[in-house]
Every structure is written in C-alpha cells, then in structure tokens.
Enzyme design. Structure first.
Site, PDB file in Angstrom:
ATOM      1  NE  ARG A  11     114.981  24.696  43.389  1.00  0.00           N
ATOM      2  CZ  ARG A  11     114.607  24.249  44.612  1.00  0.00           C
ATOM      3  NH1 ARG A  11     113.439  24.576  45.113  1.00  0.00           N
ATOM      4  NH2 ARG A  11     115.398  23.464  45.301  1.00  0.00           N
ATOM      5  CE1 TYR A  17     108.134  32.702  19.283  1.00  0.00           C
ATOM      6  CE2 TYR A  17     107.886  31.086  21.029  1.00  0.00           C
ATOM      7  CZ  TYR A  17     108.691  31.845  20.206  1.00  0.00           C
ATOM      8  OH  TYR A  17     110.056  31.732  20.303  1.00  0.00           O
ATOM      9  CG  ASP A  58     102.232  35.368  24.647  1.00  0.00           C
ATOM     10  OD1 ASP A  58     102.742  36.487  24.832  1.00  0.00           O
ATOM     11  OD2 ASP A  58     102.877  34.382  24.222  1.00  0.00           O
ATOM     12  CE  LYS A 111     110.924  36.829  21.817  1.00  0.00           C
ATOM     13  NZ  LYS A 111     109.694  36.040  21.720  1.00  0.00           N
TER      14      LYS A 111
END
Ligand SMILES: *Cc1c(COP(=O)(O)O)cnc(C)c1O
Length: 386
Positions: free
Chosen positions: A55, A108, A181, A206
C-alpha cells in the site's frame, strides 16, 4: 538508461525510459510485475530499497510514478486506483472542513459529484465558475477561504479553454493552489506545471493508459511540501492501484507521444470533413479559428487533441440516429483509447446534469477520435450522417 539523463531527455525518451532501469538481477528490459504485498526485511527495519508493504510502495507502481513525474516535469508523481481516487486523496491532503474550492461550472460529472455529494458533506464548500472567464473565476474565489482553484482545459464535452497561466495568477493572489485536470490534453500537448499550476490530475483510464483496458488515476505535484502531504494521504487513504494495473498504465504511457499525434491528425481530418457538411450545424474543436478558446489553446497546447464535438441539424433524434448508425466509431462512454468512440452526451455522459445550468444541447455528439485509418473514420461518419 541513466535516470539522471532520462529525466532531462526529450518527451518520447522520458516516456520510454524514465522511472526505471532494466532489472538489476536478470537484465530484463522491462522490470517484472511485482505481485507482492510485503517484503522480506534483513533484520528488523532492514529494508531493501525502502519497500515494506505494497500500500505504501510497490516497485511496479514506483516505476509508473517516476514516468508520470518526468512527463509532467513535476517534483513527484503518484498513481491511484482511479482518477476519482486521485481527486479524493488530493482534496483531503490539501483541504480541511470549512475550506472552499472553485470548480469548473462544466466539470467532469464524477468530479462534480465528488465535490457536491462527498467533499461537501465532509465540510468543503465549492463554487462553480466557467474556466474560460478569468473574471468569473476571480469573483468566485474567497480570499483566505479558497484553498483550491480546480480547472479542466479543454472541458468536456464543449471543449472550453482556460488560460492556465492567468488562472495560476488568480489562485496564487488569493493564497490558493491551482489544480489542473490534464486528462484531455495529456502532458504531450500541455504541461500545466510549467505554466504555473501546482498540481496536475489525471484519469489515466483515458489517454495515458490509452487502450481502454485499465482504470487508473494520477497526481503530479510541483513542490516538495505538497508532495509530502500527498505521500502521507496516498498511504493513509490507500486508494492505490495494484501492480498489474500500474504495469498496464505504464505500458500505455510509453507510446503516448505517437498516439497523441495520430489522435490529433485524425481529429483534424474528421473536423475538416464535418465543417461544412450539410447535416452539421456546428463543429466544436479548439483548433478551429472560430472556437472562442482558439488563441489561448494555441498559446498553451502543442496541438488541439483527439476529442471533437458537433451539433447536428434536426435536433435530438437526428443526433441519436447518427450515434446508432456508426460502425467504426463504437457507441460508448469514456474516451482516449486507440479505438474511436461516439456518444450522445445529453443521454449518456451528461444525463445527470439535465435540467441544470450544465445541461448540454440535445443535438450534440461527442467523438473520441481514435488512431484507426483516417479514411475509414471519415467514411463511417459520412454513411452515418446519410
Ligand atoms: C474520466 C475522468 C475523470 C475520472 O476518472 P476515473 O478514472 O473514471 O475515476 C476525471 N476527469 C476527467 C476529465 C475524466 O475524463
């Protein structure tokens, strides 16, 4: 390749060589996928290479994070399980209850939902403002209270453009940080940190991953102080990608430059075809001189990207008919993969904002132009438009 040299090399060289060197034990050119949760210690606290639990850090993820930082030219990169996981971690790392953020009025949808339904309940207020209107953004900022000015450019699906340098000025004047972003542009086309932004956010799902086969997110930060906060929260919140996902995303990243150039070439061909087509009302693409953000896009982007939106004549039904008739363009949400996608924002990605100020035109179609043969893409649209 020597990492010191790789970090200063050209974009495509960084994409391929930054973040790792061939495996020192076997010479494997591509380091193994470290499918391990824990690491043997040589005596208590005797860590090999700093790894203790996956982690906190995993070598496959470390390689991806190094590449992300090198491509955005930032101080540190961080990989997450999704774009929204990256955003959530960033918000908690940089804000506390009672703070305020300015967000795009056409953010978004998932980002808007995170601010509106999750961060707000936790105590972070937000004000939407149009990223293309610097005065409106300045007016939305509350000095002392606003900790983040959060923008996307280009935005989705109307491809509005914000002036990153000017937005950084507005944020910094008020003592806030500018978060960009950069999912749509990618670091190949636009490097927000070099224009004054403090943090870059990605949905690596993306273009960064680029093959529609993995969900992921990333943050790249400009300074060490922010890096330390994000490091703490990435481990404390634990929204990290597994090694297989980190490997796939990193593999995608290596071809980002060549893919983006082809996405842009094909988008330009599609735009040329759509402009002036008798059934097309309007084409929305920042590369068009008539686009209101064209000048700023030209200043801050290398090219104009692979997303093209357009409005058809005949209203919603005509738009739905075109979406139903394409064959090379697959009807589906998401974007940024090698394959071309078509969607109807009003009924698909943006259905949740119907009836609000964010509602998109019913005759709007969004294309994620892929890297197939351009003639096949144009031919498909020609048939679908009838
Ligand atoms: C998809 C997307 C996100 C969210 O990323 P996920 O990987 O789906 O969590 C954030 N911002 C933009 C611009 C996106 O397109």
């Amino acid at each position: 390749m020597d990492q010191e040299k790789a970090s200063k090399a050209g974009f495509e060289t960084r994409a391929i060589h930054a973040g790792y060197e061939p495996d020192p034990t076997t010479g494997a050119v591509i380091p193994p996928i470290y499918a391990t949760s824990t690491y043997k210690q040589d005596g208590v606290g005797g860590l090999r290479g700093g790894y203790e639990y996956s982690r906190s850090a995993n070598p496959t993820r470390t390689a991806l994070e190094g590449a992300l930082a090198a491509l955005e030219e930032g101080e540190r990169g961080f990989a997450f399980a999704s774009g929204l996981a990256a955003e959530d971690t960033l918000i908690r790392a940089l804000c506390k209850p009672g703070d305020h953020a300015v967000i795009p009025d056409d953010a978004y949808g998932g980002t808007f939902r995170l601010f509106d339904k999750v961060a707000q309940v936790w105590g972070l207020g937000h004000s939407p403002a149009p990223v293309s209107d610097i005065d409106a953004v300045r007016a939305a900022v509350r000095p002392g209270e606003t900790k983040l000015v959060w923008v996307e450019t280009p935005t989705n699906p109307l491809l509005n453009i914000g002036d990153i340098e000017a937005l950084a000025g507005v944020a910094h004047e008020a003592g806030a940080l500018l978060v960009v972003d950069n999912t749509f542009a990618t670091p190949y086309l636009q490097q927000p940190l070099n224009l004054g932004a403090d943090v870059v956010v990605h949905s690596t799902t993306k273009y960064a991953g680029g093959h529609s086969d993995v969900v992921g997110g990333a943050l790249v930060v400009r300074n060490l102080e922010v890096a330390e906060k994000v490091t703490f929260h990435q481990n404390a919140m634990g929204a990290v990608p597994g090694p297989f996902d980190a490997f796939l995303t990193h593999r995608g990243l290596k071809t980002l430059g060549v893919r983006m150039d082809r996405h842009c070439d094909n988008a330009e061909r599609v735009v040329d075809f759509l402009v002036g087509h008798p059934k097309v009302e309007r084409v929305i693409y920042p590369g068009l001189a008539e686009h209101p953000g064209h000048e700023i896009a030209t200043k801050q982007m290398k090219r104009y990207g692979g997303i093209v939106s357009f409005r058809v004549k005949g209203g919603e039904q005509a738009a739905l008919d075109v979406c139903a008739r394409t064959d090379v363009f697959t009807l589906g949400e998401s974007l940024g993969g090698v394959e071309s996608l078509i969607e109807h924002p009003g009924k698909m990605t943006h259905a949740s904002v119907a009836g609000t100020d964010l509602e998109v035109p019913a005759d709007l179609i969004r294309l994620s132009v892929g890297i197939e043969t351009a003639d096949d893409l144009v031919g498909d649209l020609e048939r679908a438009l009838g």
